[in-house]
Write a protein that holds these residues in place. Structure first.
Motif, PDB file in Angstrom:
ATOM      1  N   ALA A 111       0.952  -1.215   0.046  1.00 48.18           N
ATOM      2  CA  ALA A 111      -0.068   0.013   0.090  1.00 48.18           C
ATOM      3  C   ALA A 111       0.980   1.321   0.078  1.00 48.18           C
ATOM      4  O   ALA A 111       0.450   2.271  -0.472  1.00 48.18           O
ATOM      5  CB  ALA A 111      -0.889  -0.072   1.218  1.00 48.18           C
ATOM      6  N   ILE A 112       1.943   1.152   0.767  1.00 51.04           N
ATOM      7  CA  ILE A 112       2.634   2.579   0.853  1.00 51.04           C
ATOM      8  C   ILE A 112       4.431   2.291   0.203  1.00 51.04           C
ATOM      9  O   ILE A 112       5.221   3.066   0.270  1.00 51.04           O
ATOM     10  CB  ILE A 112       2.841   2.792   2.124  1.00 51.04           C
ATOM     11  CG1 ILE A 112       3.139   1.831   3.254  1.00 51.04           C
ATOM     12  CG2 ILE A 112       1.386   3.439   2.484  1.00 51.04           C
ATOM     13  CD1 ILE A 112       3.405   2.215   4.535  1.00 51.04           C
ATOM     14  N   ASP A 123       6.725   1.003  -3.018  1.00 53.25           N
ATOM     15  CA  ASP A 123       6.911   0.783  -4.509  1.00 53.25           C
ATOM     16  C   ASP A 123       7.529  -0.701  -4.694  1.00 53.25           C
ATOM     17  O   ASP A 123       8.311  -1.175  -3.823  1.00 53.25           O
ATOM     18  CB  ASP A 123       7.902   1.770  -5.119  1.00 53.25           C
ATOM     19  CG  ASP A 123       7.199   3.191  -5.060  1.00 53.25           C
ATOM     20  OD1 ASP A 123       6.367   3.445  -5.663  1.00 53.25           O
ATOM     21  OD2 ASP A 123       7.865   3.814  -4.274  1.00 53.25           O
ATOM     22  N   TRP A 174       8.740   6.255   0.776  1.00 51.54           N
ATOM     23  CA  TRP A 174       7.307   5.765   0.530  1.00 51.54           C
ATOM     24  C   TRP A 174       6.796   6.051  -0.925  1.00 51.54           C
ATOM     25  O   TRP A 174       7.514   7.007  -1.296  1.00 51.54           O
ATOM     26  CB  TRP A 174       6.259   6.058   1.886  1.00 51.54           C
ATOM     27  CG  TRP A 174       6.876   5.875   2.997  1.00 51.54           C
ATOM     28  CD1 TRP A 174       7.155   6.860   4.142  1.00 51.54           C
ATOM     29  CD2 TRP A 174       6.915   4.701   3.758  1.00 51.54           C
ATOM     30  NE1 TRP A 174       7.345   6.271   5.196  1.00 51.54           N
ATOM     31  CE2 TRP A 174       7.353   4.731   5.145  1.00 51.54           C
ATOM     32  CE3 TRP A 174       6.594   3.521   3.288  1.00 51.54           C
ATOM     33  CZ2 TRP A 174       7.764   3.934   5.903  1.00 51.54           C
ATOM     34  CZ3 TRP A 174       7.041   2.239   4.356  1.00 51.54           C
ATOM     35  CH2 TRP A 174       7.459   2.652   5.782  1.00 51.54           C
ATOM     36  N   ILE A 175       5.819   5.303  -1.178  1.00 57.60           N
ATOM     37  CA  ILE A 175       5.086   5.822  -2.486  1.00 57.60           C
ATOM     38  C   ILE A 175       4.802   7.272  -2.555  1.00 57.60           C
ATOM     39  O   ILE A 175       4.270   7.767  -1.422  1.00 57.60           O
ATOM     40  CB  ILE A 175       3.879   4.822  -2.698  1.00 57.60           C
ATOM     41  CG1 ILE A 175       4.229   3.477  -2.793  1.00 57.60           C
ATOM     42  CG2 ILE A 175       2.988   5.560  -3.531  1.00 57.60           C
ATOM     43  CD1 ILE A 175       3.031   2.502  -2.918  1.00 57.60           C
ATOM     44  N   LEU A 182       0.161   9.236   4.392  1.00 55.70           N
ATOM     45  CA  LEU A 182       0.788   7.984   4.535  1.00 55.70           C
ATOM     46  C   LEU A 182      -0.270   7.145   5.070  1.00 55.70           C
ATOM     47  O   LEU A 182      -0.374   5.893   4.859  1.00 55.70           O
ATOM     48  CB  LEU A 182       1.991   8.114   5.151  1.00 55.70           C
ATOM     49  CG  LEU A 182       3.029   6.840   5.260  1.00 55.70           C
ATOM     50  CD1 LEU A 182       3.242   6.278   4.000  1.00 55.70           C
ATOM     51  CD2 LEU A 182       4.300   7.056   6.113  1.00 55.70           C
ATOM     52  N   LYS A 208      -3.140   6.331   3.158  1.00 53.38           N
ATOM     53  CA  LYS A 208      -2.703   5.612   1.873  1.00 53.38           C
ATOM     54  C   LYS A 208      -2.610   3.873   2.423  1.00 53.38           C
ATOM     55  O   LYS A 208      -2.957   3.108   1.707  1.00 53.38           O
ATOM     56  CB  LYS A 208      -1.302   5.785   1.410  1.00 53.38           C
ATOM     57  CG  LYS A 208      -1.009   5.169   0.081  1.00 53.38           C
ATOM     58  CD  LYS A 208      -1.724   5.797  -1.131  1.00 53.38           C
ATOM     59  CE  LYS A 208      -1.097   5.124  -2.204  1.00 53.38           C
ATOM     60  NZ  LYS A 208      -1.566   5.460  -3.375  1.00 53.38           N
ATOM     61  N   TYR A 209      -1.859   3.950   3.709  1.00 57.60           N
ATOM     62  CA  TYR A 209      -1.805   2.406   3.988  1.00 57.60           C
ATOM     63  C   TYR A 209      -2.981   1.839   4.487  1.00 57.60           C
ATOM     64  O   TYR A 209      -3.228   0.513   4.094  1.00 57.60           O
ATOM     65  CB  TYR A 209      -0.693   2.580   5.451  1.00 57.60           C
ATOM     66  CG  TYR A 209      -0.740   1.412   6.161  1.00 57.60           C
ATOM     67  CD1 TYR A 209       0.146   0.355   5.481  1.00 57.60           C
ATOM     68  CD2 TYR A 209      -1.251   1.026   7.164  1.00 57.60           C
ATOM     69  CE1 TYR A 209       0.423  -0.816   6.402  1.00 57.60           C
ATOM     70  CE2 TYR A 209      -1.179  -0.186   7.899  1.00 57.60           C
ATOM     71  CZ  TYR A 209      -0.383  -1.002   7.618  1.00 57.60           C
ATOM     72  OH  TYR A 209      -0.257  -2.256   8.119  1.00 57.60           O
ATOM     73  N   SER A 261      -5.690   1.654   0.931  1.00 57.45           N
ATOM     74  CA  SER A 261      -5.547   1.372  -0.369  1.00 57.45           C
ATOM     75  C   SER A 261      -5.633  -0.341  -0.421  1.00 57.45           C
ATOM     76  O   SER A 261      -5.484  -1.235   0.108  1.00 57.45           O
ATOM     77  CB  SER A 261      -3.957   1.265  -0.614  1.00 57.45           C
ATOM     78  OG  SER A 261      -3.793   2.650  -0.689  1.00 57.45           O
ATOM     79  N   GLY A 266      -2.623  -3.321   7.656  1.00 58.22           N
ATOM     80  CA  GLY A 266      -2.349  -3.625   6.403  1.00 58.22           C
ATOM     81  C   GLY A 266      -2.490  -5.014   5.912  1.00 58.22           C
ATOM     82  O   GLY A 266      -2.733  -5.500   4.836  1.00 58.22           O
TER      83      GLY A 266
END
Lengths: 486, 486
Positions: A229-230, A232, B294-295, B303, B306-307, B310, B409
């Motif tokens: 999710a976070i 790449d 992180w992405i 963050l 997103k975690y 997602s 997650g």
């Protein structure tokens, strides 16, 4: 009985012994990629050259696997160079019906008795048959009809990275030779003879995408996939990068400048292809490779042209993350693929990596690493060369149809002879084997109405050697084959 | 000395014995993906439940690996369900500094003494500490303060394909329980406590592209790569197909309808996230997972959001063709990748494969096979549930900051409790471990000023159990922790 007939009979009478010698060579593993049995196999090859009566036999140390040099002095005006690759592909991950290093003789439907072994056809099996033929000549005639400079390497399947060192060491002597000639099984499973007047070049490389080089994604090890999710993914990155390199069907290379130096077929090539179309039957290839349909459903001349003049970008292997059974949820920190590129005239193998590098950089993938393993150029010999004509004359004498290919799709380091030493390269002979680089690689031993077995194959090698020996002057033995073909 | 203090002292006095018990559990391999030691580990777990004094202990046969059911009757009004996964991830292909099934105690910089072993933190190591805590209570008090229904499975790392069978068998009894509660190490390496009120769902699948299914390319085995000129490549096909599924950065899923059912965070979630932002420090995660960025270089609340929210499409592994050392020139006949999809509220795991199928078909890849290995849904429990509040009250009593996450997650089959049985699920406790699913997975034993060692961890499990037992009525022992938190 002529001397030639005596040689034939010698081969017939020593069939069992010759089969055993083929098996002996194949039972000695020589997997260059894994350094398995390499030196033992080089030593075995030295013993073969000594048994022939070579005056010089030496292991040639290189920065990689050793080569072998041997010289057979027949006190003859004519000298040939002979090439040998004594290494083979690996067998890792393959399923064989008979163990790859047992070299068992088994009955194969429609082909009769074959030896199943790694290296059976590519190329130790056929090479030992060639040595058997030379031994037979010496047994009857006392010596060979030409001098032979033997040059052997144990790294052909690695792209011959150190064969240049071997050639360089004997360069001044090799330059004095007249041609490169070698014999081996050249029939397909229907018995049709193929003759290849050259090879494509090859560049073998690895591409690696890692979090470490990228600065994104996992830096050091595979991590729990909930982090996707976070974090790449280097795997998605390599996949996206690779997909920019080829068309949707995977068959056109989209790397800028890739095709710039590809030459059109020469006039001689076009003549050869036009003749090929008349005799070529792709069903044999389909059966041999287990293929249903060719790219774009090509046929006939289109298929031949595509095969000969295509430069290719192939993924030989890809791996990353968890590849075991069942479920493991990880975000991999790196992924690697092995790639081979075939280069055709007039591409330069040294251009390949820079072109791929430039493409990756242009698309923002400057972190993806390229590791070049090995490379060599294409090689071509004119069909008009005496050494090629000699081989063809023998086939003509047999009344056999021949497919003469301007070059093959595969690669061999013959550019060292043709481009560096300016020697023509040709070869041929009866016999059949198949499944090179695949499980259940085989060499026909018994033969049938279509393909020659070991005895007929070895006789043809004798014929070819005498045909070349006698090409420009009288041969010492009676040889009745017509002296010109194609 | 209060009864609670006696329990504490019992744990202190039995530290060595408790460490040994943790090691014993970890030294019994239980790799579900490879069926390595699974039944032996189930038997070992049964012996633990018997040692506790459970009146019912039984292996529960399933269509896969066995589960375990045990019931501890404390003659109490209150009943908890306890979840155990006794299986672990594989170790294949990983490099460990201490062998993964030796469970050695080693000194780890900045963390003190740890046990290094597969399953140390995920989850056998922590689970054995929880059982140690229960044993300590029974040793001093004669019995536990609640009844416990133990439900254990040996397939969590496979996606719990047969855990529904185990739950179904005891469904009527499980429904009578009050909550699902389990204790284990919940501190990060800085000592911060994390509490997760739910999990994402997961679908694990394999995608395979083969010449056989495609009808193009090599049909049966890897063939010589010189044929690439005229033979299509299943590897290029899978790469091109995969690249249509995600954006260029690999982080947005381009499959039609993928995000349709993704829910916005609830009001309770938003409140929790706002509190999280105040205490969350991503540096610990970066250190733990070895991540630099992180992405999209996200930080703070972005963050966290997103975690949490997602849904992801991750490639866990990919392999095809030759993956050994050196050079082997083959055109592979097939390539496979393992994929895990995390689903968030309100996605339905059963939609995942049909969506991927439709996407592949739409792009012309109807021959690419999808094999679903396992799937389960997401699960959430309200922070207001007594079982969650009880855990939080203990932390508050310690004066420790807690990160309360609406869900994690990762995934666990808790939907069977929350969605199927309508039971709230919570857990927690001191202690720290790391590197789940990675080499050198570890569990802290000794502890330091930041993280609790085994003794303090087990004491916290005692506290949590009593906190929940006393939540609605007077506890039988003095427990001074405040009764409400967050």
């Amino acid at each position: 009985m002529t001397d030639l007939q005596k040689i034939y009979r010698y081969i017939e009478e020593h069939e069992e012994e010759h089969i055993t010698k083929v098996q002996e060579f194949l039972r000695q593993p020589s997997v260059s990629a894994e350094d398995l049995g390499i030196r033992e196999c080089a030593d075995l090859l030295c013993s073969y050259y000594k048994d022939l009566g070579c005056q010089e036999v030496e292991i040639v140390e290189t920065n990689g696997h050793p080569g072998v040099w041997a010289y057979y002095n027949a006190d003859n005006e004519k000298t040939i160079v002979n090439y040998c690759m004594y290494d083979t592909q690996p067998v890792e991950g393959e399923e064989w019906s008979s163990p790859p290093f047992e070299a068992n003789v088994v009955e194969k439907p429609s082909l009769g008795k074959v030896i199943i072994a790694r290296g059976a056809v590519n190329s130790k099996g056929g090479y030992r048959m060639w040595l058997n033929a030379l031994e037979a000549i010496i047994a009857i005639q006392g010596k060979l009809p030409v001098n032979i400079m033997f040059t052997a390497e144990g790294e052909e399947e690695l792209g011959s990275p150190h064969f240049p060192q071997i050639i360089a060491k004997y360069q001044n002597r090799l330059k004095e030779a007249d041609a490169v000639l070698g014999c081996g099984p050249s029939q397909d499973q229907e018995g049709k003879i193929k003759m290849f007047l050259g090879v494509k070049g090859i560049v073998y490389l690895e591409l690696e995408c890692s979090g470490k080089s990228w600065g994104r994604g996992p830096q050091a090890f595979d991590i729990h996939s909930s982090t996707k999710a976070i974090v790449d993914s280097p795997v998605w990155r390599l996949i996206n990068a690779l997909s920019t390199m080829v068309s949707g069907d995977g068959n056109t290379i989209l790397i800028e400048g890739w095709y710039d130096k590809v030459a059109s077929p020469s006039l001689e090539d076009i003549e050869l292809v036009d003749k090929l179309v008349e005799v070529f039957d792709d069903r044999v290839w389909k059966e041999s490779f287990k293929i249903k349909r060719w790219i774009d459903d090509l046929e006939g001349k289109d298929l031949i042209l595509k095969y000969l003049y295509s430069t290719t970008l192939n993924i030989d292997g890809i791996w990353g993350g968890y590849t075991g059974p069942g479920t493991k949820t990880v975000l991999p920190h790196k992924v690697i693929c092995k790639v081979d590129v075939r280069v055709v005239p007039n591409q330069k193998p040294e251009d390949v990596v820079p072109l791929i590098r430039a493409h990756l950089d242009k698309h923002g993938y400057n972190d993806i690493e390229i590791r070049e393993h090995d490379r060599y150029g294409w090689s071509k010999t004119s069909v008009k060369e005496p050494v090629a004509q000699a081989v063809l004359s023998v086939y003509k004498g047999y009344g056999k149809k021949v497919e003469v290919w301007p070059h093959m799709g595969g690669s061999a380091p013959f550019y060292l002879y043709t481009q560096n030493l300016n020697l023509p390269v040709a070869g041929g002979g009866l016999g059949h084997g198949g499944r090179a680089h695949s499980p259940d690689e085989y060499l026909v031993i018994q033969g049938n109405e279509k393909v020659a077995g070991l005895v007929e194959a070895e006789k043809s090698y004798v014929d070819i050697l005498y045909a070349y020996a006698g090409w420009n002057r009288g041969s010492s033995i009676s040889y009745s084959s017509p002296q010109k073909a194609l």
